[in-house]
Motif scaffolding. Structure first.
Motif, PDB file in Angstrom:
ATOM      1  N   ASN A 111      -7.922  -4.725  -3.370  1.00 32.01           N
ATOM      2  CA  ASN A 111      -7.672  -5.667  -2.160  1.00 32.01           C
ATOM      3  C   ASN A 111      -6.244  -6.241  -1.714  1.00 32.01           C
ATOM      4  O   ASN A 111      -6.000  -6.349  -0.648  1.00 32.01           O
ATOM      5  CB  ASN A 111      -8.860  -6.648  -2.140  1.00 32.01           C
ATOM      6  CG  ASN A 111     -10.348  -6.300  -2.097  1.00 32.01           C
ATOM      7  OD1 ASN A 111     -10.458  -5.264  -1.374  1.00 32.01           O
ATOM      8  ND2 ASN A 111     -11.178  -6.829  -2.746  1.00 32.01           N
ATOM      9  N   ALA A 112      -5.646  -6.462  -3.084  1.00 33.94           N
ATOM     10  CA  ALA A 112      -4.298  -6.963  -2.742  1.00 33.94           C
ATOM     11  C   ALA A 112      -3.451  -5.778  -2.328  1.00 33.94           C
ATOM     12  O   ALA A 112      -2.539  -5.983  -1.327  1.00 33.94           O
ATOM     13  CB  ALA A 112      -3.946  -7.500  -3.897  1.00 33.94           C
ATOM     14  N   GLU A 113      -3.515  -4.612  -2.890  1.00 33.27           N
ATOM     15  CA  GLU A 113      -2.694  -3.402  -2.292  1.00 33.27           C
ATOM     16  C   GLU A 113      -3.100  -3.155  -0.913  1.00 33.27           C
ATOM     17  O   GLU A 113      -2.109  -2.800  -0.032  1.00 33.27           O
ATOM     18  CB  GLU A 113      -3.119  -2.222  -3.262  1.00 33.27           C
ATOM     19  CG  GLU A 113      -2.594  -2.296  -4.702  1.00 33.27           C
ATOM     20  CD  GLU A 113      -3.009  -1.006  -5.712  1.00 33.27           C
ATOM     21  OE1 GLU A 113      -2.596  -1.005  -6.638  1.00 33.27           O
ATOM     22  OE2 GLU A 113      -3.489  -0.122  -4.943  1.00 33.27           O
ATOM     23  N   LYS A 114      -4.402  -3.134  -0.473  1.00 30.44           N
ATOM     24  CA  LYS A 114      -4.683  -2.852   0.757  1.00 30.44           C
ATOM     25  C   LYS A 114      -3.991  -3.726   1.750  1.00 30.44           C
ATOM     26  O   LYS A 114      -3.431  -3.306   2.797  1.00 30.44           O
ATOM     27  CB  LYS A 114      -6.361  -3.081   1.046  1.00 30.44           C
ATOM     28  CG  LYS A 114      -6.708  -2.506   2.439  1.00 30.44           C
ATOM     29  CD  LYS A 114      -8.400  -2.656   2.331  1.00 30.44           C
ATOM     30  CE  LYS A 114      -8.919  -2.321   3.793  1.00 30.44           C
ATOM     31  NZ  LYS A 114      -8.459  -3.409   4.885  1.00 30.44           N
ATOM     32  N   GLY A 115      -3.990  -5.122   1.404  1.00 29.79           N
ATOM     33  CA  GLY A 115      -3.133  -5.877   2.255  1.00 29.79           C
ATOM     34  C   GLY A 115      -1.778  -5.546   2.473  1.00 29.79           C
ATOM     35  O   GLY A 115      -1.125  -5.681   3.555  1.00 29.79           O
ATOM     36  N   VAL A 116      -1.252  -5.397   1.227  1.00 30.59           N
ATOM     37  CA  VAL A 116       0.149  -4.907   1.361  1.00 30.59           C
ATOM     38  C   VAL A 116       0.620  -3.738   2.217  1.00 30.59           C
ATOM     39  O   VAL A 116       1.484  -3.790   2.876  1.00 30.59           O
ATOM     40  CB  VAL A 116       0.730  -4.580  -0.005  1.00 30.59           C
ATOM     41  CG1 VAL A 116       1.991  -4.005  -0.196  1.00 30.59           C
ATOM     42  CG2 VAL A 116       0.656  -6.048  -0.934  1.00 30.59           C
ATOM     43  N   LEU A 117      -0.289  -2.693   2.115  1.00 30.42           N
ATOM     44  CA  LEU A 117       0.127  -1.403   2.663  1.00 30.42           C
ATOM     45  C   LEU A 117      -0.232  -1.786   4.413  1.00 30.42           C
ATOM     46  O   LEU A 117       0.546  -1.151   5.034  1.00 30.42           O
ATOM     47  CB  LEU A 117      -0.855  -0.347   2.194  1.00 30.42           C
ATOM     48  CG  LEU A 117      -0.539  -0.079   0.739  1.00 30.42           C
ATOM     49  CD1 LEU A 117      -1.759   0.890   0.256  1.00 30.42           C
ATOM     50  CD2 LEU A 117       0.719   0.731   0.659  1.00 30.42           C
ATOM     51  N   GLU A 118      -1.040  -2.612   4.687  1.00 26.95           N
ATOM     52  CA  GLU A 118      -1.376  -2.870   6.067  1.00 26.95           C
ATOM     53  C   GLU A 118      -0.188  -3.553   6.835  1.00 26.95           C
ATOM     54  O   GLU A 118      -0.049  -3.413   8.073  1.00 26.95           O
ATOM     55  CB  GLU A 118      -2.916  -3.713   6.132  1.00 26.95           C
ATOM     56  CG  GLU A 118      -3.791  -2.886   5.906  1.00 26.95           C
ATOM     57  CD  GLU A 118      -5.061  -3.846   6.050  1.00 26.95           C
ATOM     58  OE1 GLU A 118      -4.914  -5.154   6.141  1.00 26.95           O
ATOM     59  OE2 GLU A 118      -6.234  -3.205   6.162  1.00 26.95           O
ATOM     60  N   PHE A 119       0.356  -4.292   5.978  1.00 28.16           N
ATOM     61  CA  PHE A 119       1.372  -5.112   6.713  1.00 28.16           C
ATOM     62  C   PHE A 119       2.937  -4.306   6.713  1.00 28.16           C
ATOM     63  O   PHE A 119       4.061  -4.809   6.697  1.00 28.16           O
ATOM     64  CB  PHE A 119       1.742  -6.685   6.494  1.00 28.16           C
ATOM     65  CG  PHE A 119       2.059  -6.937   4.925  1.00 28.16           C
ATOM     66  CD1 PHE A 119       3.201  -6.672   4.336  1.00 28.16           C
ATOM     67  CD2 PHE A 119       0.817  -7.526   4.173  1.00 28.16           C
ATOM     68  CE1 PHE A 119       3.401  -6.979   3.064  1.00 28.16           C
ATOM     69  CE2 PHE A 119       1.096  -7.806   2.876  1.00 28.16           C
ATOM     70  CZ  PHE A 119       2.398  -7.326   2.221  1.00 28.16           C
ATOM     71  N   GLY A 120       2.768  -3.304   5.881  1.00 23.98           N
ATOM     72  CA  GLY A 120       4.096  -2.406   5.784  1.00 23.98           C
ATOM     73  C   GLY A 120       4.877  -2.418   4.440  1.00 23.98           C
ATOM     74  O   GLY A 120       5.717  -2.029   4.316  1.00 23.98           O
ATOM     75  N   GLY A 121       4.187  -3.017   3.721  1.00 23.17           N
ATOM     76  CA  GLY A 121       4.861  -3.330   2.158  1.00 23.17           C
ATOM     77  C   GLY A 121       4.556  -1.916   1.321  1.00 23.17           C
ATOM     78  O   GLY A 121       3.762  -1.169   1.744  1.00 23.17           O
ATOM     79  N   CYS A 122       5.115  -2.016   0.035  1.00 20.31           N
ATOM     80  CA  CYS A 122       4.944  -1.107  -0.861  1.00 20.31           C
ATOM     81  C   CYS A 122       4.209  -1.423  -1.947  1.00 20.31           C
ATOM     82  O   CYS A 122       4.417  -2.725  -2.474  1.00 20.31           O
ATOM     83  CB  CYS A 122       6.384  -0.177  -1.147  1.00 20.31           C
ATOM     84  SG  CYS A 122       6.796   0.648   0.266  1.00 20.31           S
ATOM     85  N   VAL A 123       3.634  -0.599  -2.638  1.00 22.59           N
ATOM     86  CA  VAL A 123       3.106  -0.829  -4.112  1.00 22.59           C
ATOM     87  C   VAL A 123       3.576   0.006  -5.183  1.00 22.59           C
ATOM     88  O   VAL A 123       3.969   1.185  -5.105  1.00 22.59           O
ATOM     89  CB  VAL A 123       1.534  -0.557  -3.748  1.00 22.59           C
ATOM     90  CG1 VAL A 123       0.934  -0.611  -5.195  1.00 22.59           C
ATOM     91  CG2 VAL A 123       0.816  -1.406  -2.903  1.00 22.59           C
ATOM     92  N   LEU A 124       4.013  -0.693  -6.227  1.00 23.36           N
ATOM     93  CA  LEU A 124       4.459   0.093  -7.494  1.00 23.36           C
ATOM     94  C   LEU A 124       3.365  -0.290  -8.503  1.00 23.36           C
ATOM     95  O   LEU A 124       3.419  -1.453  -9.073  1.00 23.36           O
ATOM     96  CB  LEU A 124       5.694  -0.393  -7.964  1.00 23.36           C
ATOM     97  CG  LEU A 124       6.201   0.010  -9.153  1.00 23.36           C
ATOM     98  CD1 LEU A 124       6.446   1.499  -9.239  1.00 23.36           C
ATOM     99  CD2 LEU A 124       7.714  -0.896  -9.400  1.00 23.36           C
ATOM    100  N   ARG A 125       2.673   0.831  -8.775  1.00 25.58           N
ATOM    101  CA  ARG A 125       1.654   0.751  -9.863  1.00 25.58           C
ATOM    102  C   ARG A 125       2.401   0.978 -11.295  1.00 25.58           C
ATOM    103  O   ARG A 125       3.010   2.077 -11.622  1.00 25.58           O
ATOM    104  CB  ARG A 125       0.453   1.707  -9.822  1.00 25.58           C
ATOM    105  CG  ARG A 125      -0.383   1.611  -8.590  1.00 25.58           C
ATOM    106  CD  ARG A 125      -1.427   2.421  -8.302  1.00 25.58           C
ATOM    107  NE  ARG A 125      -2.224   1.999  -7.279  1.00 25.58           N
ATOM    108  CZ  ARG A 125      -3.099   2.875  -6.477  1.00 25.58           C
ATOM    109  NH1 ARG A 125      -3.043   4.018  -7.017  1.00 25.58           N
ATOM    110  NH2 ARG A 125      -3.854   2.454  -5.454  1.00 25.58           N
TER     111      ARG A 125
END
Length: 346
Positions: free
Chosen positions: A209-223
């Motif tokens: 859910n946190a990742e989803k929010g990040v991607l929706e506003f144009g941020g990136c995710v580093l797993r």
């Protein structure tokens, strides 16, 4: 989001019996002088950037016990085009700060925390501290979110709050873990691997859910895979295993690792690329089984005790992470290509 002491120590990621808060780089650090000395470089001090005349003003939230009134914070100074906000400036965040300043010597770096407990430390290493909940009238071009989910009741909301501090110009990066990947048969997994369905696990629900929010506003995710560092902090799964001698866990469970310095350098490389809406993976591309890991530890000669055996047969298997796609796209290579090579280098 690994610990070490006078002996090499690994992150709590490595024990399937540890809690979620531990597995997502919730680490209690007792750093030695030699570890902290890397942050005491006299050149690693805040310098005022003057690329913009915008003055940063804050309104302290009454929920934090501060006066509910607008006030000017001179320590924030002027926000420049390469300035960085670190939400959760722990061990990883501080390494990111050090490496970011090497790339941008004239920048200012800010650190947002839950409490003021470590603000004096942050000031000494050139990070301008502030509390979560303090509102700013200016946004930052670069933001990295390194805070773990263990100290909040609404992690996705905290990530959204952090995103409100991003201007949308440079990059926003959220550091997650490899837990969302839906693979538990020791099979291969890369950046495009399937994720655990929402509803199956509260642990992964929080991250997804946190990742989803990040991607929706144009941020990136580093797993990130399991983090480890070097000889300064005495806590971690393999120290626990050494103390136990015999552990009821299956020896063939696969672990994935990345050194803290490499996680930080990868994060900085992604931020510099100014990518938006992408998922990246941080690992050393050399997964090892629990047994292989402890064999390396035993052979290293860094410990007085020897690990005896894993005796479990029924707990879940792991996954074999590969981040070749991230490496090619970002142009990044780790300083420590494998845990084995790291042990040989020290």
């Amino acid at each position: 989001m690994g610990t070490l002491g006078s002996t090499t120590t690994l992150s709590p990621y490595f024990s399937s019996k540890l809690s979620f808060s531990s597995s997502f780089h919730r680490l209690r650090f007792s750093a030695s002088r030699s570890f902290l000395s890397i942050f005491r470089n006299p050149s690693f001090r805040a310098k005022r950037s003057v690329s913009t005349d915008t003055r940063l003003r804050v309104s302290a939230s009454s929920t934090l016990g501060a006066p509910n009134e607008e006030m000017e914070t001179s320590s924030f100074g002027l926000v420049g085009e390469n300035d960085l906000l670190i939400v959760g400036p722990g061990v990883l965040g501080r390494l990111v700060a050090e490496k970011w300043r090497e790339e941008h010597p004239g920048c200012q770096i800010y650190g947002q925390t839950m409490t003021t407990d470590h603000h004096d430390e942050l000031v000494k290493i050139g990070i301008n501290p502030s509390l979560k909940g303090v509102k700013t009238t200016h946004q930052f071009p670069y933001v990295i979110f390194c805070a773990p989910p263990s100290r909040t009741s609404d992690y996705p909301a905290d990530v959204r709050l952090a995103a409100s501090n991003w201007s949308g110009e440079g990059s926003f990066l959220f550091t997650s873990s490899s837990a969302p990947f839906d693979c538990n048969d020791n099979g291969s997994c890369d950046e495009d691997g399937p994720v655990v369905p929402i509803g199956r696990s509260p642990r992964t629900d929080v991250l997804l859910n946190a990742e989803k929010g990040v991607l929706e506003f144009g941020g990136c995710v580093l797993r990130l895979a399991g983090l480890y560092i070097s000889f300064q902090i005495l806590e971690g799964a393999h120290v626990y295993w050494l103390k136990k001698g015999t552990v009821e866990a299956r020896p063939d469970h696969i672990l994935n690792l990345i050194h803290y310095e490499d996680a930080a350098s990868l994060a900085v490389a992604i931020l510099k690329k100014k990518r938006h809406g992408q998922i990246f993976l941080g690992c050393d591309n050399h997964p090892v089984s629990r047994q292989e890991l402890m064999d390396l530890v035993n052979k290293s000669g860094k410990f007085s005790k020897k690990f005896e055996a894993f005796t479990g047969t029924s707990d879940p298997l792991g996954k074999r992470l590969n981040n070749s796609k991230t490496r090619e796209e970002i142009g990044w290579q780790p300083k420590y290509p494998s845990f084995s090579q790291f042990l040989e280098s020290i």
